[in-house]
Design a protein around this motif. Structure first.
Motif, PDB file in Angstrom:
ATOM      1  N   GLU A 140     -33.512  15.896 -21.363  1.00  0.00           N
ATOM      2  CA  GLU A 140     -33.988  14.667 -21.987  1.00  0.00           C
ATOM      3  C   GLU A 140     -33.011  13.522 -21.776  1.00  0.00           C
ATOM      4  O   GLU A 140     -33.412  12.370 -21.605  1.00  0.00           O
ATOM      5  CB  GLU A 140     -34.198  14.905 -23.485  1.00  0.00           C
ATOM      6  N   LEU A 199     -30.819  24.122 -27.146  1.00  0.00           N
ATOM      7  CA  LEU A 199     -30.404  22.751 -27.416  1.00  0.00           C
ATOM      8  C   LEU A 199     -29.697  22.132 -26.204  1.00  0.00           C
ATOM      9  O   LEU A 199     -29.910  20.953 -25.884  1.00  0.00           O
ATOM     10  CB  LEU A 199     -29.476  22.722 -28.631  1.00  0.00           C
ATOM     11  N   ARG A 230     -32.426  21.730 -23.051  1.00  0.00           N
ATOM     12  CA  ARG A 230     -33.409  20.700 -23.388  1.00  0.00           C
ATOM     13  C   ARG A 230     -32.755  19.336 -23.547  1.00  0.00           C
ATOM     14  O   ARG A 230     -33.257  18.317 -23.069  1.00  0.00           O
ATOM     15  CB  ARG A 230     -34.129  21.072 -24.684  1.00  0.00           C
ATOM     16  N   GLY A 231     -31.607  19.319 -24.218  1.00  0.00           N
ATOM     17  CA  GLY A 231     -30.927  18.049 -24.450  1.00  0.00           C
ATOM     18  C   GLY A 231     -30.472  17.379 -23.172  1.00  0.00           C
ATOM     19  O   GLY A 231     -30.623  16.161 -23.009  1.00  0.00           O
TER      20      GLY A 231
END
Length: 390
Positions: free
Chosen positions: A205, A198, A201-202
């Motif tokens: 993004e 998380l 990836r977070g």
């Protein structure tokens, strides 16, 4: 020549690595290095497809970083240093002591590495399972392979927390059903794997959405000055220039790729000890295989293969979901590497056949005077599931 440029370093390192193993350890070691390289390639083809979907969002400058710095991390970091660090952490030994153990007592080192398997399987398994769930529940994914399964999940994905909740439930089930005496270790490692997924990836993004990379540094300008053309859409699924990540966004995507590689690589490292207990032979063989996977990743991006064979990405994600389940089972029950490899090959093969069928159907429609995708949102957009299994 284009393919030769991409695979040139892999071919050169193969010759050097096998030859060096032969000179230092004789023909047997040379053969073992070659066998391990083939094993790594066969087990990690789905890794290349997943990497390509992420690498396609990065500038060509960062693609070059992936193929240079990334391969050093893959060979020396993930295949040599990472296992030593894991053994040191789980066995409460010093890194130098573990390295000495790896050099002089391969059997005991392999045993210690096996003792660390539950923690690594939980970490890597939940990381890969989240990757699989996020793909299935992506509400913006238009192309569907198995529509009756994927369409309801895609709609459910409009609720962002669904993959996280399912991931936590899966971790609890694994801790209860498969962890045995390693329950606490599995749960802690699984939570760490989920948090890592998380977080990395977070952040990627976040920076990608804000366009930080374009403000911080123009990687495409750097690439152009080095004689590299920026990546633009080639009409077969290659990403348009505007969506390419640079700067901090690309850096976090690069980190994301490396964690994915770590999740894939450890299972191969453990399995390699069934073939050889020499850590340098293992690092050389798996490292050569890792180089081919990276070259194949770049090849898929440059050729726009994922746009041409539109279900390959689906097959790779289903293979990853299967690998995550296998990692959970392997905490207490040994699963032969050939099973893992065959399942991955089966999903990739089926998705490739479906993609070829879809492409043939599209060409047939085009030949009959219909423009593919025109009624699906404009030219260049594939039809929803022509030729896909129902």
């Amino acid at each position: 020549m284009h393919a030769l440029r991409i695979f040139g370093w892999s071919l050169a390192i193969t010759v050097i690595g096998v030859a060096a193993a032969g000179v230092i350890g004789g023909p047997r070691n040379a053969a073992l290095v070659a066998i391990l390289a083939v094993l790594e390639i066969s087990l990690s083809f789905d890794n290349a497809v997943i990497n390509a979907t992420i690498l396609g969002r990065m500038s060509q400058f960062w693609q070059r970083i992936f193929l240079t710095l990334g391969i050093l991390i893959a060979v020396f970091g993930m295949r040599l240093i990472f296992p030593i660090a894991i053994v040191a952490l789980t066995a409460h030994l010093g890194p130098l002591e573990v390295f000495d153990l790896a050099l002089n007592d391969g059997a005991r080192y392999a045993e210690k590495l096996g003792d660390a398997h539950p923690a690594i399987a939980a970490f890597g398994g939940i990381f890969l399972f989240m990757l699989f769930l996020d793909f299935l529940f992506d509400p913006e994914r238009e192309i569907q392979w198995i529509k009756k399964l994927e369409e309801p999940l895609r709609r459910a994905g409009q609720l962002d927390v669904v993959p996280i909740v399912l991931g936590l439930i899966a971790l609890l089930v694994v801790g209860q059903a498969f962890a045995g005496d390693h329950q606490q270790q599995v749960l802690l490692s699984g939570v760490a794997g989920l948090a890592t997924y998380l977080g990395v990836r977070g952040l990627g993004e976040f920076f990608e959405a804000r366009g930080v990379g374009a403000e911080d540094d123009d990687d495409d300008s750097v690439a152009e000055s080095a004689g590299l053309a920026p990546v633009r859409s080639n009409g077969t699924g290659g990403p348009p220039k505007l969506v390419l990540a640079t700067g901090k966004a690309a850096a976090f995507l690069f980190l994301y790729l490396e964690v994915i590689d770590a999740s894939f690589s450890f299972d191969g490292v453990v399995g390699a000890f069934a073939i050889s207990q020499n850590i340098f032979v293992i690092a050389a063989g798996l490292g050569i295989g890792a180089m081919y996977i990276r070259s194949l990743t770049v090849y898929l991006v440059r050729r726009g293969t994922l746009g041409e064979y539109i279900y390959l990405e689906h097959g790779a994600h289903y293979a990853i979901g299967a690998l995550a389940i296998i990692l959970a089972i392997s905490i207490e029950t040994e699963v032969p590497e050939i099973v893992t490899g065959l399942i991955g090959v089966a999903f990739i093969g089926l998705s490739l056949l479906s993609s070829i069928r879809h492409r043939s159907a599209e060409r047939g429609l085009a030949g009959a005077g219909s423009v593919p995708g025109e009624d699906e949102g404009g030219p260049g957009q594939p039809r929803e599931a022509v030729g896909a299994p129902m």
